[in-house]
Structure formats: C-alpha cells, structure tokens
Design a protein around this motif. Sequence first.
Motif, PDB file in Angstrom:
ATOM      1  N   PHE A 131       0.687  -1.110  -0.163  1.00 32.78           N
ATOM      2  CA  PHE A 131      -0.040  -0.023  -0.099  1.00 32.78           C
ATOM      3  C   PHE A 131       0.795   1.196   0.078  1.00 32.78           C
ATOM      4  N   MET A 132       0.497   2.324  -0.988  1.00 29.55           N
ATOM      5  CA  MET A 132       1.425   3.300  -0.908  1.00 29.55           C
ATOM      6  C   MET A 132       0.413   4.276  -0.585  1.00 29.55           C
ATOM      7  N   TYR A 133       0.976   5.278   0.358  1.00 29.19           N
ATOM      8  CA  TYR A 133       0.040   6.385   0.883  1.00 29.19           C
ATOM      9  C   TYR A 133       0.697   7.806   0.987  1.00 29.19           C
ATOM     10  N   TYR A 134      -0.057   8.803   1.015  1.00 24.12           N
ATOM     11  CA  TYR A 134       0.473  10.178   1.126  1.00 24.12           C
ATOM     12  C   TYR A 134      -0.007  10.443   2.604  1.00 24.12           C
ATOM     13  N   LYS A 135       0.916  10.794   3.456  1.00 24.65           N
ATOM     14  CA  LYS A 135       0.708  11.325   4.729  1.00 24.65           C
ATOM     15  C   LYS A 135      -0.298  12.430   4.879  1.00 24.65           C
ATOM     16  N   ARG A 136      -0.235  13.287   3.981  1.00 22.40           N
ATOM     17  CA  ARG A 136      -1.309  14.355   4.130  1.00 22.40           C
ATOM     18  C   ARG A 136      -2.659  13.889   3.924  1.00 22.40           C
ATOM     19  N   ALA A 137      -2.846  12.909   3.151  1.00 23.24           N
ATOM     20  CA  ALA A 137      -4.282  12.310   3.037  1.00 23.24           C
ATOM     21  C   ALA A 137      -4.942  12.019   4.136  1.00 23.24           C
ATOM     22  N   PHE A 138      -4.266  11.542   5.167  1.00 26.17           N
ATOM     23  CA  PHE A 138      -4.628  10.858   6.348  1.00 26.17           C
ATOM     24  C   PHE A 138      -5.451  12.193   6.887  1.00 26.17           C
ATOM     25  N   ALA A 139      -5.119  13.141   7.058  1.00 31.98           N
ATOM     26  CA  ALA A 139      -5.897  14.575   7.813  1.00 31.98           C
ATOM     27  C   ALA A 139      -7.135  14.723   7.047  1.00 31.98           C
ATOM     28  N   LYS A 140      -7.226  14.489   5.773  1.00 32.12           N
ATOM     29  CA  LYS A 140      -8.217  14.757   4.748  1.00 32.12           C
ATOM     30  C   LYS A 140      -9.293  13.789   4.945  1.00 32.12           C
ATOM     31  N   ILE A 141      -8.787  12.451   5.039  1.00 31.09           N
ATOM     32  CA  ILE A 141      -9.951  11.416   4.956  1.00 31.09           C
ATOM     33  C   ILE A 141     -10.489  11.468   6.786  1.00 31.09           C
ATOM     34  N   LYS A 142      -9.708  11.710   7.671  1.00 29.37           N
ATOM     35  CA  LYS A 142     -10.009  11.931   9.114  1.00 29.37           C
ATOM     36  C   LYS A 142     -11.157  12.977   9.430  1.00 29.37           C
ATOM     37  N   GLN A 143     -10.929  14.204   8.451  1.00 30.12           N
ATOM     38  CA  GLN A 143     -11.772  15.235   8.534  1.00 30.12           C
ATOM     39  C   GLN A 143     -13.260  14.921   7.713  1.00 30.12           C
ATOM     40  N   LYS A 144     -13.217  13.967   6.711  1.00 32.97           N
ATOM     41  CA  LYS A 144     -14.343  13.612   6.103  1.00 32.97           C
ATOM     42  C   LYS A 144     -15.147  12.394   6.847  1.00 32.97           C
ATOM     43  N   TRP A 145     -14.532  11.859   7.597  1.00 36.24           N
ATOM     44  CA  TRP A 145     -15.352  10.745   8.157  1.00 36.24           C
ATOM     45  C   TRP A 145     -14.759  10.553   9.774  1.00 36.24           C
ATOM     46  N   PRO A 146     -14.936  11.626  10.515  1.00 40.38           N
ATOM     47  CA  PRO A 146     -14.296  11.662  11.603  1.00 40.38           C
ATOM     48  C   PRO A 146     -14.860  10.620  12.827  1.00 40.38           C
ATOM     49  N   GLU A 147     -16.327  10.418  12.678  1.00 36.68           N
ATOM     50  CA  GLU A 147     -16.682   9.103  13.726  1.00 36.68           C
ATOM     51  C   GLU A 147     -16.213   8.089  13.384  1.00 36.68           C
ATOM     52  N   ALA A 148     -16.045   7.707  12.101  1.00 40.32           N
ATOM     53  CA  ALA A 148     -15.791   6.322  11.750  1.00 40.32           C
ATOM     54  C   ALA A 148     -14.522   5.821  12.276  1.00 40.32           C
ATOM     55  N   PHE A 149     -13.255   7.046  12.125  1.00 36.94           N
ATOM     56  CA  PHE A 149     -12.105   6.782  12.304  1.00 36.94           C
ATOM     57  C   PHE A 149     -11.975   6.848  13.981  1.00 36.94           C
ATOM     58  N   GLU A 150     -12.334   7.481  14.719  1.00 37.49           N
ATOM     59  CA  GLU A 150     -12.361   7.528  16.187  1.00 37.49           C
ATOM     60  C   GLU A 150     -12.838   6.462  16.766  1.00 37.49           C
ATOM     61  N   ALA A 151     -14.164   5.681  16.125  1.00 45.24           N
ATOM     62  CA  ALA A 151     -14.572   4.364  16.721  1.00 45.24           C
ATOM     63  C   ALA A 151     -13.557   3.300  16.495  1.00 45.24           C
ATOM     64  N   THR A 152     -13.074   3.268  15.031  1.00 49.94           N
ATOM     65  CA  THR A 152     -12.086   2.360  14.923  1.00 49.94           C
ATOM     66  C   THR A 152     -10.882   2.243  15.619  1.00 49.94           C
ATOM     67  N   LYS A 153     -10.410   3.498  15.958  1.00 52.02           N
ATOM     68  CA  LYS A 153      -9.153   3.479  16.598  1.00 52.02           C
ATOM     69  C   LYS A 153      -9.433   3.006  18.127  1.00 52.02           C
ATOM     70  N   SER A 154     -10.667   3.112  18.593  1.00 48.69           N
ATOM     71  CA  SER A 154     -10.904   3.086  19.972  1.00 48.69           C
ATOM     72  C   SER A 154     -11.164   1.302  20.283  1.00 48.69           C
ATOM     73  N   HIS A 155     -10.916   0.633  19.185  1.00 47.82           N
ATOM     74  CA  HIS A 155     -11.244  -1.116  19.381  1.00 47.82           C
ATOM     75  C   HIS A 155      -9.971  -1.645  19.318  1.00 47.82           C
ATOM     76  N   PRO A 156      -9.659  -2.262  20.431  1.00 50.21           N
ATOM     77  CA  PRO A 156      -8.404  -3.149  20.390  1.00 50.21           C
ATOM     78  C   PRO A 156      -8.342  -4.411  19.549  1.00 50.21           C
ATOM     79  N   PHE A 157      -9.694  -4.849  19.265  1.00 47.77           N
ATOM     80  CA  PHE A 157      -9.727  -6.008  18.169  1.00 47.77           C
ATOM     81  C   PHE A 157     -10.766  -5.611  17.021  1.00 47.77           C
ATOM     82  N   ARG A 158     -10.634  -6.350  16.108  1.00 48.87           N
ATOM     83  CA  ARG A 158     -11.352  -6.069  14.842  1.00 48.87           C
ATOM     84  C   ARG A 158     -12.809  -5.910  15.434  1.00 48.87           C
ATOM     85  N   ASN A 159     -13.470  -5.118  14.664  1.00 48.15           N
ATOM     86  CA  ASN A 159     -14.888  -4.760  15.109  1.00 48.15           C
ATOM     87  C   ASN A 159     -15.856  -4.900  13.643  1.00 48.15           C
ATOM     88  N   TYR A 160     -17.006  -5.454  13.921  1.00 45.47           N
ATOM     89  CA  TYR A 160     -17.831  -5.137  12.789  1.00 45.47           C
ATOM     90  C   TYR A 160     -18.201  -3.767  11.972  1.00 45.47           C
TER      91      TYR A 160
END
Length: 245
Positions: free
Chosen positions: A105-134
């Motif tokens: 996977f090739m990434y742009y670091k700058r893109a991370f801030a943009k996708i987190k701004q676009k989908w903030p709730e989804a990212f915060e929820a995912t980051k809170s799960h120590p194990f994979r979650n549905y």
Amino acid sequence: WDFDTVLNSNAVEASFDNIPNVTDVFIHMNDDYMFGSNVFPWQFFTKKGIWTFMGPSIIPWTKESLGRTYQRAVWRAMTANSWDMIDKAYDTKKSDHLKLKHSPFMYYKRAFAKIKQKWPEAFEATKSHPFRNYSDIVTPLLHHNWVLHDPEAKQLGMHATLPPRSLFDTDHLYITYKMAPEMMAQQLKRIERERPHFWTINGGCTDAGTARVFQHWLPKFFDIPSSFELAGRTEDLRDPLGLES
C-alpha cells in the motif's frame, strides 16, 4: 491507548500518520507480503503519484449485497462499511467496487488528515477498538478512493492510478493456507518458476500437511535468515510431498 494490547490492524492503520518522521509518501506492507524478485521504484510509483493496488471484485461490497455474510465475516463487514461511505461521498456505483489486493500500500501522509476530517466518527470508533470490530473501517480503501475521486487531492498534488488488470494475473500472486497440500506445492513451484515481484500467503490454516509443505519450502526460497529471526531455524523438517525430488 495501550499499544501493547491493540491487535486490530484497522486501528493501527488509521494511525500511520502519527509515526514519528514518516515521510509524506510511504509504503506499508503486512507481514504476509513477500517479494519474489527484485523490485523497482516504478512498481510502486507513477510519474505523477502512486499506484493503488485494487482490482475487480466479483461482488459489490455493501451491507445489502453481502446479506448474511456481513454478519459472519468481520473483514467483509469492514469492507462494506468503507464502500458504503465511499459511495455516499463520491456517488460511486456498486459496479465500481474494487478489492484491495494483498500487495504493498502506498500512502500520502497528508491524505490522512483529509480522510479523518471527512469521516471523523468512523475513524475515532475504529481507533478505539483493540480487536477487529464489525463497525470498523478499512483505512487503505478510504485513502485510495479519496485520492482517486476527491477533487481536493488533485489540487494538493496527490495523484493515484489503478494498475491494469493483467498485472494481477502475472505479478501479484495470492496463495492461501486453505489449499490442499498438493495445491500448495504447485503454487510454491510456480513462485520458484515465475518469480512474481509480489506474492502473499494468507488465511487460516486448518491442514497440518499444508503447513508442513510451506514450512519446509520457505527457508529454501529465502535462504538467508533475517537478522531479527529467532535463532535455531528448523533444519530437520521432513520433505512432505517429495519437493526435493
């Protein structure tokens, strides 16, 4: 966060931009991704930007289309969550859904801030799960599609290109532990013969014979141990299917 207890790859991937000193463009590979021969920068990057290794899927990745399998397979659920968000944001269609390949996977670091701004709730929820979650999302899917479809990406000089489908037939080989031992042996011989640049072995292993075939073959293909490998490689493995003959 207690980093010692996070076993959720989605939570880890969502925080790649927090790695100290990570470059603006970087490569991520999982521990089951392998190089079959020498690789070169143009296999990761185009003149304008990055390759996004996604290919055709035989099914659309939505909660509706997956039906009961959404409840049975957490990876499918996470992928469906991500595509539902992408479809809503960019009006993509089910026929546009692509599957992430088991390739770098090739990434742009700058893109991370943009996708987190676009989908903030989804990212915060995912980051809170120590194990994979549905309810998790898949960061590479969101990143790649943001760079591919969002006008702001082009304005900021971020470009992505989908590789031709033929590339996945010849240079990105996927094999699974779910194969029977004989099939595993055939695929390993193919790797030796064709030397694809990228290959991966994935999936839960339920056949001890298949595991032995791979375990016997791997140190012969990669015959120089890495510096971080545990001492005392197993050298007395039996030749399960007569691979030496």
